[in-house]
Every structure is written in C-alpha cells, then in structure tokens.
Motif scaffolding. Structure first.
Motif, mmCIF file in Angstrom:
data_model
loop_
_atom_site.group_PDB
_atom_site.id
_atom_site.type_symbol
_atom_site.label_atom_id
_atom_site.label_comp_id
_atom_site.label_asym_id
_atom_site.label_seq_id
_atom_site.Cartn_x
_atom_site.Cartn_y
_atom_site.Cartn_z
ATOM 1 N N PRO A 208 5.657 21.079 -9.352
ATOM 2 C CA PRO A 208 4.395 21.732 -9.700
ATOM 3 C C PRO A 208 4.672 22.743 -10.813
ATOM 4 N N VAL A 209 3.662 23.063 -11.566
ATOM 5 C CA VAL A 209 3.823 24.047 -12.651
ATOM 6 C C VAL A 209 2.949 25.249 -12.287
ATOM 7 N N ILE A 210 3.588 26.299 -11.842
ATOM 8 C CA ILE A 210 2.821 27.433 -11.308
ATOM 9 C C ILE A 210 2.368 28.354 -12.433
ATOM 10 N N GLY A 211 3.273 28.668 -13.317
ATOM 11 C CA GLY A 211 2.965 29.603 -14.401
ATOM 12 C C GLY A 211 4.220 30.364 -14.735
ATOM 13 N N GLU A 212 4.255 30.958 -15.922
ATOM 14 C CA GLU A 212 5.430 31.770 -16.271
ATOM 15 C C GLU A 212 5.044 32.850 -17.263
ATOM 16 N N GLY A 213 5.872 33.877 -17.288
ATOM 17 C CA GLY A 213 5.651 34.961 -18.240
ATOM 18 C C GLY A 213 5.716 36.309 -17.558
ATOM 19 N N ASN A 214 5.105 37.287 -18.223
ATOM 20 C CA ASN A 214 5.159 38.663 -17.762
ATOM 21 C C ASN A 214 4.189 38.866 -16.589
ATOM 22 N N HIS A 215 4.703 39.354 -15.477
ATOM 23 C CA HIS A 215 3.851 39.531 -14.298
ATOM 24 C C HIS A 215 2.926 40.743 -14.431
ATOM 25 N N GLN A 216 3.101 41.498 -15.518
ATOM 26 C CA GLN A 216 2.174 42.616 -15.775
ATOM 27 C C GLN A 216 1.486 42.420 -17.131
ATOM 28 N N ALA A 217 1.318 41.156 -17.488
ATOM 29 C CA ALA A 217 0.772 40.838 -18.818
ATOM 30 C C ALA A 217 -0.645 41.370 -19.000
ATOM 31 N N ILE B 237 -2.452 39.880 -21.288
ATOM 32 C CA ILE B 237 -3.152 38.649 -21.663
ATOM 33 C C ILE B 237 -2.653 37.491 -20.798
ATOM 34 N N VAL B 238 -3.590 36.787 -20.170
ATOM 35 C CA VAL B 238 -3.233 35.585 -19.406
ATOM 36 C C VAL B 238 -3.947 34.378 -20.031
ATOM 37 N N PHE B 239 -3.182 33.327 -20.283
ATOM 38 C CA PHE B 239 -3.747 32.068 -20.771
ATOM 39 C C PHE B 239 -3.855 31.098 -19.595
ATOM 40 N N CYS B 240 -4.964 30.375 -19.553
ATOM 41 C CA CYS B 240 -5.136 29.374 -18.501
ATOM 42 C C CYS B 240 -5.450 28.022 -19.133
ATOM 43 N N GLY B 241 -4.455 27.145 -19.135
ATOM 44 C CA GLY B 241 -4.647 25.786 -19.655
ATOM 45 C C GLY B 241 -5.349 24.926 -18.621
ATOM 46 N N GLU B 242 -5.223 23.624 -18.819
ATOM 47 C CA GLU B 242 -5.965 22.699 -17.964
ATOM 48 C C GLU B 242 -5.091 22.210 -16.798
ATOM 49 N N ALA B 243 -4.035 21.486 -17.120
ATOM 50 C CA ALA B 243 -3.140 20.919 -16.108
ATOM 51 C C ALA B 243 -1.839 20.562 -16.804
ATOM 52 N N PRO B 244 -0.748 20.534 -16.056
ATOM 53 C CA PRO B 244 0.528 20.172 -16.690
ATOM 54 C C PRO B 244 0.502 18.748 -17.227
ATOM 55 N N LEU C 195 -5.078 23.506 -12.910
ATOM 56 C CA LEU C 195 -4.417 22.645 -11.915
ATOM 57 C C LEU C 195 -2.908 22.842 -12.011
ATOM 58 N N LYS C 196 -2.257 22.842 -10.877
ATOM 59 C CA LYS C 196 -0.803 23.059 -10.878
ATOM 60 C C LYS C 196 -0.008 21.752 -10.911
ATOM 61 N N ASP C 197 -0.694 20.639 -10.714
ATOM 62 C CA ASP C 197 -0.007 19.341 -10.769
ATOM 63 C C ASP C 197 -0.669 18.439 -11.799
ATOM 64 N N ARG C 198 0.113 17.511 -12.300
ATOM 65 C CA ARG C 198 -0.339 16.630 -13.383
ATOM 66 C C ARG C 198 -1.250 15.512 -12.859
ATOM 67 N N PRO C 199 -2.448 15.390 -13.416
ATOM 68 C CA PRO C 199 -3.260 14.221 -13.075
ATOM 69 C C PRO C 199 -2.623 12.976 -13.693
ATOM 70 N N PRO C 200 -2.621 11.833 -12.974
ATOM 71 C CA PRO C 200 -1.981 10.629 -13.497
ATOM 72 C C PRO C 200 -2.517 10.278 -14.892
ATOM 73 N N ASP C 201 -1.610 9.885 -15.772
ATOM 74 C CA ASP C 201 -1.950 9.525 -17.156
ATOM 75 C C ASP C 201 -2.686 10.630 -17.910
ATOM 76 N N ASN C 202 -2.487 11.859 -17.479
ATOM 77 C CA ASN C 202 -3.127 13.025 -18.132
ATOM 78 C C ASN C 202 -4.650 12.910 -18.180
ATOM 79 N N ARG C 203 -5.216 12.248 -17.171
ATOM 80 C CA ARG C 203 -6.684 12.154 -17.176
ATOM 81 C C ARG C 203 -7.280 13.542 -16.923
ATOM 82 N N ASP C 204 -8.614 13.647 -17.165
ATOM 83 C CA ASP C 204 -9.296 14.923 -16.955
ATOM 84 C C ASP C 204 -9.267 15.307 -15.475
#
Ligand code: URA
Length: 197
Positions: free
Chosen positions: A33-42, A44-51, A90-99
């Motif tokens: 799973p891809v939880i997130g990474e970076g500064n825990h006191q950031a 600025i937080v970026f939120c993508g879609e899914a790994p 999402l923390k896990d990859r949807p198959p074939d990178n679907r939406d």
C-alpha cells in the motif's frame, strides 16, 4: 513523536484493511500500500488519486512518471519535496490504473481524512479531479465544484477541524506526460505555492 506514531497506526490499519477489493488485489500481486511520505508537520499536503504500478512496487507516492513531473513542479516553485507531505485518496492501486470507484473512495477516504487531521496543514492541494471533488465536498465547498479546467490553481478558503486553511486544486501531474503544454499550465499554477511555503 506522537504524530509519527499516529501516522504509523494508519499504515498498520491499511495493511489489514478489508473494506474493498483493492487490498486483496495488492496482496495477490505482492505489492505494497502507499500511505504517504514527507514532513509530518508540513504546511502543504498534496493528495493525488491512487498509486500507480511503480508506487505499488515501492510503497512510495509519486515515484514514477507522474512523480518526476511533480518533482519538477515543486522545484519550479522552490519547494523541497521533503518539506511537504504527499499522499493519495486511495492507498492501493486500482487494476490497470483505472479510475477509482465510488465504493473504493468511500472505503479509503477516512485514511486521508485522518492524515490531514494529524498533520494539520495550512494548504491542501488535491491533484486531479477525484481528490478535488472529494476534498471540496468534505470541506463544505461542494457547491463551488466546477470542472477542474475552470478552477485549477484557484485558492479556496476552507474551515477544517484544525482551523482555517486553503484548498488549491491542481491538474493531476500525469496530464503533462502526454500533453506537454499542460506542464506549463501546471508550473504557472504551482507558483501560487511560493506564498505558502
Ligand atoms: N498518481 C497518483 O495519483 N498518485 C501516485 O502516487 C502516483 C501516480
């Protein structure tokens, strides 16, 4: 530190999560799973879609082609990747990178909600329309949702459980992989972040 422990707990919960089929798919493939990474006191937080595939193999967000574009965008705004926090809806990859499916968003979004409550950023940046929609609705500005082509780079004032903050939607960096001119649009939009770093 308390923050680190709380974020670590989310990782344990995601690893054991059975709320949708994506975890099962990940275990079958031997991915992470891809939880997130970076500064825990950031600030600025970026939120993508899914790994994507690369992210699921390494457990690091935005480490593939879209990540290289994100790195370029951050650099263009003079922001160090280690100063911000980067995660996904999402923390896990949807198959074939679907939406992402609505039920996957419903199952997984409590994790990003908790991550935001722990980190308490001043600026929340959805990357792409799925995170934009989810976060605008969550922070009570659902009525202002328009196509991302209209509201990318706009600063929305929001009230959160941890105080006032800004929400700035951006196009997903992956749009620039095949549409080179979009990289310029993204770069221009990212310049707004210089004010907040
Ligand atoms: N795209 C995303 O939305 N997130 C990642 O982590 C990688 C690609």
């Amino acid at each position: 530190m308390k923050l680190d422990k709380e974020l670590e707990k989310i990782k344990d919960e995601v690893l054991a999560c059975r709320k949708c089929s994506l975890g099962q798919e990940r275990r079958r493939n031997g991915f992470y799973p891809v939880i997130g990474e970076g500064n825990h006191q950031a600030k600025i937080v970026f939120c993508g879609e899914a790994p994507g595939l690369q992210e699921s193999k390494t457990s690091r967000p935005f480490c593939g082609a879209a990540g290289r574009i994100l790195d370029e965008l951050l650099e263009s705004a003079g922001i160090k990747r280690e100063d911000v926090y980067i995660s996904n809806l999402l923390k896990d990859r949807p198959p074939d990178n679907r939406d992402p499916l609505p039920e996957e968003i419903e199952a997984c979004s409590p994790y990003i909600e908790r991550q935001l409550e722990i980190i308490k950023p001043k600026v929340i940046c959805p990357l792409g329309r799925y995170s934009m929609k989810f976060l605008m609705e969550k922070f009570g500005i659902g009525a202002r949702i328009e196509p991302i082509s209209k509201i990318h780079g706009q600063v929305f004032e929001i009230n959160t459980s941890f105080g006032p903050a800004k929400l700035i939607p951006f196009y997903h960096p992956a749009v620039a992989i095949y549409h080179f001119s979009m990289k310029e649009t993204l770069k221009q939009d990212f310049q707004i972040l210089k004010k907040f770093k």
